[in-house]
Write a protein that holds these residues in place. Structure first.
Motif, PDB file in Angstrom:
ATOM      1  N   ASN A 199       0.840  -1.194   0.000  1.00  0.00           N
ATOM      2  CA  ASN A 199       0.000   0.000   0.000  1.00  0.00           C
ATOM      3  C   ASN A 199       0.878   1.248   0.000  1.00  0.00           C
ATOM      4  O   ASN A 199       1.910   1.294   0.667  1.00  0.00           O
ATOM      5  CB  ASN A 199      -0.915   0.021   1.221  1.00  0.00           C
ATOM      6  N   MET A 200       0.464   2.265  -0.727  1.00  0.00           N
ATOM      7  CA  MET A 200       1.236   3.497  -0.771  1.00  0.00           C
ATOM      8  C   MET A 200       1.011   4.338   0.485  1.00  0.00           C
ATOM      9  O   MET A 200       1.921   4.966   0.991  1.00  0.00           O
ATOM     10  CB  MET A 200       0.876   4.310  -2.020  1.00  0.00           C
ATOM     11  N   GLY A 201      -0.233   4.332   0.986  1.00  0.00           N
ATOM     12  CA  GLY A 201      -0.524   5.149   2.156  1.00  0.00           C
ATOM     13  C   GLY A 201      -0.694   6.607   1.781  1.00  0.00           C
ATOM     14  O   GLY A 201      -0.251   7.052   0.708  1.00  0.00           O
ATOM     15  N   ARG A 202      -1.333   7.372   2.653  1.00  0.00           N
ATOM     16  CA  ARG A 202      -1.585   8.786   2.343  1.00  0.00           C
ATOM     17  C   ARG A 202      -1.207   9.643   3.538  1.00  0.00           C
ATOM     18  O   ARG A 202      -1.615   9.374   4.669  1.00  0.00           O
ATOM     19  CB  ARG A 202      -3.060   8.985   2.006  1.00  0.00           C
ATOM     20  N   VAL A 203      -0.408  10.648   3.284  1.00  0.00           N
ATOM     21  CA  VAL A 203       0.003  11.582   4.328  1.00  0.00           C
ATOM     22  C   VAL A 203      -0.637  12.929   4.029  1.00  0.00           C
ATOM     23  O   VAL A 203      -0.471  13.475   2.935  1.00  0.00           O
ATOM     24  CB  VAL A 203       1.539  11.731   4.371  1.00  0.00           C
ATOM     25  N   ILE A 204      -1.398  13.435   4.976  1.00  0.00           N
ATOM     26  CA  ILE A 204      -2.028  14.752   4.825  1.00  0.00           C
ATOM     27  C   ILE A 204      -1.181  15.747   5.604  1.00  0.00           C
ATOM     28  O   ILE A 204      -1.109  15.699   6.831  1.00  0.00           O
ATOM     29  CB  ILE A 204      -3.471  14.748   5.365  1.00  0.00           C
ATOM     30  N   LYS A 205      -0.518  16.629   4.898  1.00  0.00           N
ATOM     31  CA  LYS A 205       0.375  17.579   5.541  1.00  0.00           C
ATOM     32  C   LYS A 205      -0.343  18.899   5.797  1.00  0.00           C
ATOM     33  O   LYS A 205      -1.179  19.329   5.027  1.00  0.00           O
ATOM     34  CB  LYS A 205       1.606  17.824   4.662  1.00  0.00           C
ATOM     35  N   GLY A 206       0.014  19.535   6.877  1.00  0.00           N
ATOM     36  CA  GLY A 206      -0.580  20.825   7.191  1.00  0.00           C
ATOM     37  C   GLY A 206      -0.253  21.214   8.617  1.00  0.00           C
ATOM     38  O   GLY A 206       0.178  20.396   9.424  1.00  0.00           O
ATOM     39  N   THR A 207      -0.452  22.461   8.916  1.00  0.00           N
ATOM     40  CA  THR A 207      -0.202  22.944  10.266  1.00  0.00           C
ATOM     41  C   THR A 207      -1.313  22.462  11.182  1.00  0.00           C
ATOM     42  O   THR A 207      -2.493  22.590  10.868  1.00  0.00           O
ATOM     43  CB  THR A 207      -0.146  24.479  10.284  1.00  0.00           C
ATOM     44  N   TYR A 208      -0.926  21.915  12.311  1.00  0.00           N
ATOM     45  CA  TYR A 208      -1.941  21.392  13.224  1.00  0.00           C
ATOM     46  C   TYR A 208      -2.710  22.534  13.881  1.00  0.00           C
ATOM     47  O   TYR A 208      -2.144  23.517  14.341  1.00  0.00           O
ATOM     48  CB  TYR A 208      -1.323  20.525  14.327  1.00  0.00           C
ATOM     49  N   SER A 209      -4.005  22.367  13.921  1.00  0.00           N
ATOM     50  CA  SER A 209      -4.868  23.269  14.685  1.00  0.00           C
ATOM     51  C   SER A 209      -6.221  22.587  14.820  1.00  0.00           C
ATOM     52  O   SER A 209      -6.573  21.704  14.030  1.00  0.00           O
ATOM     53  CB  SER A 209      -5.033  24.624  13.994  1.00  0.00           C
ATOM     54  N   ILE A 210      -6.966  22.974  15.825  1.00  0.00           N
ATOM     55  CA  ILE A 210      -8.306  22.433  16.013  1.00  0.00           C
ATOM     56  C   ILE A 210      -9.163  22.740  14.790  1.00  0.00           C
ATOM     57  O   ILE A 210      -9.961  21.920  14.337  1.00  0.00           O
ATOM     58  CB  ILE A 210      -8.960  23.005  17.281  1.00  0.00           C
ATOM     59  N   GLU A 211      -8.968  23.949  14.209  1.00  0.00           N
ATOM     60  CA  GLU A 211      -9.754  24.356  13.051  1.00  0.00           C
ATOM     61  C   GLU A 211      -9.483  23.440  11.856  1.00  0.00           C
ATOM     62  O   GLU A 211     -10.412  23.013  11.155  1.00  0.00           O
ATOM     63  CB  GLU A 211      -9.443  25.814  12.682  1.00  0.00           C
TER      64      GLU A 211
END
Length: 250
Positions: A199-211
């Protein structure tokens, strides 16, 4: 064996143990050392039942020896005080309590302390040993643990070292993403894992925040396949509030 994460260390140890027993090794002269009681239970299930074979923590083994050697009262004091490392001090005074172990097998060797190494090689002195550990997973330096001991042992005469680096758990993109953080940790950290999971897998990148988390939630459907890890309990409480507000089962 010097290993990486998710390479099947437990399966390897169980297979090695069963192989030796099937060759005719005396189970009464073998010991399989695990790091935790839970790991010992899993290891027993994988190996199967062999009368006389010890599978458990080094503390459990030394306690057993001390009791059989007539020092149960002293050992029980350390149990009451929850100072299990004192078992080693008592054993050093009474090394005659140790029974003969011809073949020693050790799991999670990166977290073995100096006292434990002393028991393994100064008191037990096995004819054969099989040690598995991952230096990158060592987290007990405050207990005088030295993961570099694995590399020292690998240089001993008559020691053969195998490197386990085929990762069967993590998808390719996730493993590659993790390696970027390992590389940033500097020269003391390295990971040569080879992804075996197709499986390739999926990474969702971004700055963490509750929003940002709330924006991501509607895109998730198989909630049971997700884990959210938080650094502190306070952060976890905030996330739990968001999940509950959005009626996300958790």
């Amino acid at each position: 064996m010097i290993s990486s994460a998710a390479v099947g260390k437990t399966a390897c140890i169980a297979a090695r143990t069963k192989f030796l027993l099937e060759l005719g090794e005396d189970p009464y002269q073998m010991a399989v050392i695990t790091f935790t009681i839970a790991a010992a239970q899993e290891m027993r299930e994988r190996i199967g039942t062999y009368e006389g074979l010890f599978v458990g923590t080094i503390h459990a083994l030394v306690y057993q020896w001390l009791c059989m050697g007539g020092y149960k009262i002293e050992a029980d004091k350390y149990v009451d005080d929850e100072d299990f490392d004192k078992f080693f001090t008592l054993l050093k005074k009474h090394p005659e309590c140790a029974r003969r172990i011809k073949t020693l097998i050790v799991d999670e060797a990166q977290d073995v302390s100096d006292n434990m190494w002393y028991v393994f090689f100064e008191i037990i002195q096995p004819e054969n040993f099989f040690i598995v550990g991952d230096p990158n997973q060592s987290i007990y330096s405050f207990r005088h643990v030295n993961p570099n001991k694995l590399f020292e042992i690998s240089e001993w005469d008559d020691v053969i070292t195998y490197h386990l680096n085929e990762n069967y758990r993590n998808a390719r993109n996730i493993l590659a993403f993790a390696k970027t953080f390992i590389r940033k940790a500097g020269m003391d950290m390295s990971d040569t894992s080879i992804p075996m999971n197709q499986n390739m897998g999926r990474v969702i990148k971004g700055t963490y925040s509750i929003e940002n988390l709330e924006k991501l939630l509607p895109k998730i459907h198989n909630y049971g396949d997700w884990f959210i890890l938080a650094r502190t309990n306070a952060t976890a409480d905030k996330i739990l509030h968001v999940l509950t507000k959005n009626k996300i089962p958790c």
